[in-house]
Each structure stands twice: as structure tokens, then as C-alpha cells.
Design a protein around this motif. Structure first.
Motif, mmCIF file in Angstrom:
data_model
loop_
_atom_site.group_PDB
_atom_site.id
_atom_site.type_symbol
_atom_site.label_atom_id
_atom_site.label_comp_id
_atom_site.label_asym_id
_atom_site.label_seq_id
_atom_site.Cartn_x
_atom_site.Cartn_y
_atom_site.Cartn_z
ATOM 1 N N ARG A 171 -75.030 -31.786 -28.119
ATOM 2 C CA ARG A 171 -73.843 -30.943 -28.013
ATOM 3 C C ARG A 171 -72.626 -31.572 -28.677
ATOM 4 N N LEU A 176 -70.229 -28.663 -30.333
ATOM 5 C CA LEU A 176 -68.816 -28.498 -30.014
ATOM 6 C C LEU A 176 -67.929 -29.180 -31.054
ATOM 7 N N VAL A 177 -66.700 -28.666 -31.178
ATOM 8 C CA VAL A 177 -65.625 -29.388 -31.869
ATOM 9 C C VAL A 177 -64.801 -30.028 -30.753
ATOM 10 N N HIS A 180 -61.000 -29.750 -30.234
ATOM 11 C CA HIS A 180 -60.421 -28.417 -30.019
ATOM 12 C C HIS A 180 -60.599 -28.001 -28.567
ATOM 13 N N ASP A 184 -60.994 -22.375 -28.194
ATOM 14 C CA ASP A 184 -61.318 -22.415 -29.622
ATOM 15 C C ASP A 184 -62.823 -22.475 -29.845
ATOM 16 N N ASN A 185 -63.497 -23.333 -29.101
ATOM 17 C CA ASN A 185 -64.943 -23.464 -29.255
ATOM 18 C C ASN A 185 -65.663 -22.176 -28.883
ATOM 19 N N LEU A 188 -65.006 -19.490 -31.838
ATOM 20 C CA LEU A 188 -65.527 -19.761 -33.190
ATOM 21 C C LEU A 188 -66.742 -18.912 -33.566
ATOM 22 N N THR A 226 -58.746 -29.408 -23.827
ATOM 23 C CA THR A 226 -59.552 -29.991 -24.901
ATOM 24 C C THR A 226 -60.994 -30.193 -24.421
ATOM 25 N N ALA A 227 -61.954 -29.722 -25.222
ATOM 26 C CA ALA A 227 -63.359 -29.773 -24.826
ATOM 27 C C ALA A 227 -63.846 -31.210 -24.638
ATOM 28 N N GLN A 235 -69.340 -29.696 -20.760
ATOM 29 C CA GLN A 235 -69.432 -29.466 -22.197
ATOM 30 C C GLN A 235 -70.677 -28.648 -22.541
ATOM 31 N N VAL A 239 -71.082 -24.860 -24.462
ATOM 32 C CA VAL A 239 -71.986 -24.528 -25.577
ATOM 33 C C VAL A 239 -72.844 -23.319 -25.216
ATOM 34 N N LYS A 242 -70.599 -19.987 -25.189
ATOM 35 C CA LYS A 242 -70.150 -19.411 -26.463
ATOM 36 C C LYS A 242 -71.272 -18.655 -27.174
#
Length: 399
Positions: A171, A176-177, A180, A184-185, A188, A226-227, A235, A239, A242
Motif C-alpha cells: 500500500r 497511496l500517495v 497527500h 485526495d487519495n 484520485l 495526511t494519509a 491506510q 486503499v 477508494k
């Protein structure tokens, strides 16, 4: 401690832990994998919301009662496999025809139908993850073709457009970013869903994120957090969220329960069991595979072999294969032992035959000498007798 190691490595770890126990060392073992608790531990203390809710011996607990105590509700029944409908006569949702990827796997042919859930089994490094990546278009096959609902998929953009989603094993680098936010994740891979006139409709996106935060019990102060600041389990849930938000037609899950707590794992099992579309799952979690899959495709030495049923059924098939292999080996060993006896007898026979051959050779030499003597005597006879077809010689009254 076993979240990211193979089954063989888990067994080695367990042997080491048991040796420590035999040596008189006390061990506290923390795990979300209930089967490991029952395999290793003598007593269990169950924590919920920062408090100890139960302490008992493993012998007095069942899997269902332990889970109920952890969650504070009756959830044990949700661990059982349930029949799920899928249509085999329809056009396959996913097809692999002679797909190969150099140095990873070769000539993989696979069909997965709408509504069907397939588990990929195999040792670490057997090519399971690489097959997933090829289906998702991350790495094109060196040979063969991937088709989704009858249409060829050649790269990542075509795979996503066809409704394929991948929850990757790693992950942090692939899922993930981390710099961000959770929002945001989440947005995307879902931009088209939240875009209005080229702009992102933030309020709609935040509402959707909050729905998944609640259903997956993601522990975060705000969708804009923030992720990278979330725990590993949270986390992993981001994932999952999303990609599940896309409602993919073909969902690829590579170790989806990694770092999930029991509540998150049970939620995922329930969600996948009810998910109406096609899935391929790689997981070390046998409970997940027992609960949701229709068949197991085993990857061995780069090739695929199919077994109907869930993971327990697969283990039964493998046990019978091993039993048949053991019987075949036993028959072979018996034949080999018989051959060894005959070989040993053959060596002795050749030795005896060799000795007899030596005696026969001496006799032949004596006969040759005798024949030479007779020939010499023939040559001493009168010429008239030497030229006849046959000669009869009488000597001392003997023919």
C-alpha cells in the motif's frame, strides 16, 4: 508478527516460539489471526476499547465466542461460507488466453465469470502478484491476451476504463500517495465521479469519504488528514475504500486483510461476500478464502491448476493428491526394491557364469589342442586317405 511472511516462514516462527516456551520463557503473543492464537497460546486476554473484557484458557473458548467478545456483538456466524450465485453460461468477465510474462509465469489460461470469486493460491514468488499486475495493465504480457467482458485490455488506461481495479499488496509504494490527504487519495481514481464542469465537487467527495470512514471504521480526525499519518491498518482501509467506491466490474485484491484489525476484516468479508461482481483474491487469510471464494486457482512453477470450492475444499483436494502421490511413491519404492534384488542376483549370476565361462574356455583350449593333434595325424596319413570326404581310423580296437 506474521502479517507479511509466507506460510512456510510462519511454521518456522511457530517452531521457534514453541522452543522458547519449552525453555521456560514466558511469551505474550498479539495477533488478529485467531487460528494462530488457538495454535500457540494457553490463555487469552481479550481487549476492547482499552479495557480487558475476558481472560480464559483457549480450551474453554471457540472461534465464535472469542470474536463475539472482541466485537461486543454476535459476529461469529458471519465467518461461515455461504453459497453465492454466478452465471457460468454468460460471457466471461475476465479471460486470459495463453498469457505469459517473461521470468514470472507462462501460458496462463483462465476464465472468470460474472459474479464469480476466484482465489489465487501459491507459494511466495510463484507469480500470483505478477498475474494481477498483468491483468491490471501495469506490465503488458510478453505473449497472449487479456480480455475484460470480451474486449482486449493492453495497458493500464484500458484496464481502468474496462472497470478493472487493483488493491495492491504494498500500500505504501503502490496504493497511496502518503504525502497527500485521505480525501485526495480517495478522489484520485474517482475524478470522473466528482467532477463538475472540470472542477472537483469537494463537498460530494467529502460526504462519500465520510461514508466509507464510518463503514470501514477508519480512524481519522478529518478527511483532509495526511494519509501517511494514519496507522498501517487505516491506510489499508483507505486503499480499499477508494477502489470500492468505483464499483469495479473486476476487482483484484492482493492481500486485502494485511494490517486490518478483526472488525475491519469481518466488514471486508461481509462486503466481499455480498459484492455482486467478479473478484480475484490473493490472501494468506484462510478464513477470507473460506468465506468468499468459489474456486481456487493454484499457481505452481508459473502455471495454473483449478480446484472447485473454497480454501478448505482446496486443502482437501491437495491432501488427497499428496496421499495418492505417497501411495505411488510407495509402489515405486517396492518396484525399486524388487529391481535391486534382481540386479544383485544378476551380478552373482554373471560372476558364476564368468567362472563357468573360464572352465569352458579351458576345455575349449584342450579341445583345440586335441584337434590340432588329430589334424597333424591326418596329415601323416597316405594321400589317398587324406583326400576322402570322411576318414575312419581304428586304433587299439577303438573307433
Amino acid at each position: 508478527p506474521t502479517s507479511s511472511i509466507s506460510e512456510a516462514e510462519v511454521e518456522r516462527l511457530f517452531k521457534f516460539v514453541r522452543r522458547l516456551k519449552e525453555g521456560g520463557i514466558s511469551i505474550i503473543y498479539i495477533s488478529h489471526r485467531m487460528s494462530e492464537i488457538f495454535s500457540l497460546c494457553d490463555r487469552v486476554t481479550i481487549m476492547r476499547d482499552g479495557e480487558s473484557v475476558c481472560t480464559d484458557t483457549c480450551a474453554n473458548l471457540t472461534m465464535e465466542s472469542l470474536i463475539d467478545a472482541m466485537l461486543g456483538s454476535s459476529a461469529g456466524a458471519s465467518m461461515h461460507w455461504q453459497q453465492r450465485s454466478h452465471t457460468l453460461g454468460a460471457t466471461p468477465a475476465l479471460e486470459l488466453h495463453g498469457v505469459s510474462r517473461q521470468h514470472h509465469f507462462a501460458d496462463v489460461t483462465l476464465q472468470v465469470y460474472p459474479g464469480e470469486i476466484v482465489g489465487l493460491a501459491g507459494l511466495m514468488g510463484s507469480g500470483r502478484t505478477e498475474i494481477m499486475e498483468t491483468i491490471f495493465g501495469l506490465y503488458p504480457p510478453t505473449q497472449g491476451e487479456v480480455r475484460v467482458h470480451g474486449k482486449p485490455v493492453r495497458d493500464l488506461n484500458e484496464a481502468i476504463a474496462a472497470g478493472v481495479a487493483l488493491v495492491p499488496e504494498n500500500r505504501r509504494t503502490q496504493g497511496l500517495v502518503l504525502s497527500h490527504s485521505v480525501l485526495d487519495n480517495f478522489v484520485l481514481p474517482n475524478l470522473s465521479r466528482f467532477q463538475r464542469a472540470g472542477l472537483v465537487h469537494v463537498l460530494s467527495a467529502i460526504k462519500s469519504v465520510k461514508d466509507f470512514v464510518q463503514s470501514l471504521s477508519i480512524k481519522t480526525d478529518h478527511p483532509r488528514k495526511t494519509a501517511g499519518l494514519l496507522s498501517g491498518g487505516n491506510q489499508q482501509k483507505v486503499v480499499l475504500a477508494k477502489w470500492l467506491a468505483r464499483k469495479p466490474r473486476v476487482l483484484l485484491l492482493d492481500e486485502p486483510t494485511n494490517y486490518l484489525d478483526l472488525e475491519g476484516t469481518l466488514w471486508l468479508q461481509d462486503h466481499l461476500a455480498k459484492y455482486p461482481r467478479t473478484m480475484i483474491v490473493i490472501s494468506h487469510d484462510r478464513r477470507l478464502l473460506d468465506r468468499v471464494v468459489h474456486r481456487i486457482e493454484e499457481i505452481h512453477e508459473g502455471r495454473v491448476r483449478s480446484y472447485p470450492g473454497n480454501y478448505s475444499a482446496f486443502q482437501g483436494h491437495k491432501a488427497r493428491e499428496l496421499e495418492n502421490e505417497a501411495l505411488a511413491n510407495a509402489r515405486f519404492d517396492k518396484l525399486l526394491a524388487q529391481e535391486e534384488v534382481w540386479i544383485r542376483k544378476g551380478v552373482e549370476a554373471r560372476r558364476t557364469r564368468g567362472a563357468g565361462g573360464g572352465r569352458t574356455l579351458g576345455d575349449r583350449r584342450a579341445l583345440i589342442r586335441q584337434t590340432d593333434s588329430v589334424s597333424a595325424r591326418r596329415r601323416s596319413l597316405p594321400a589317398g586317405l587324406r583326400g576322402s570326404e570322411s576318414t575312419t581310423v581304428m586304433r587299439d580296437g577303438t573307433l
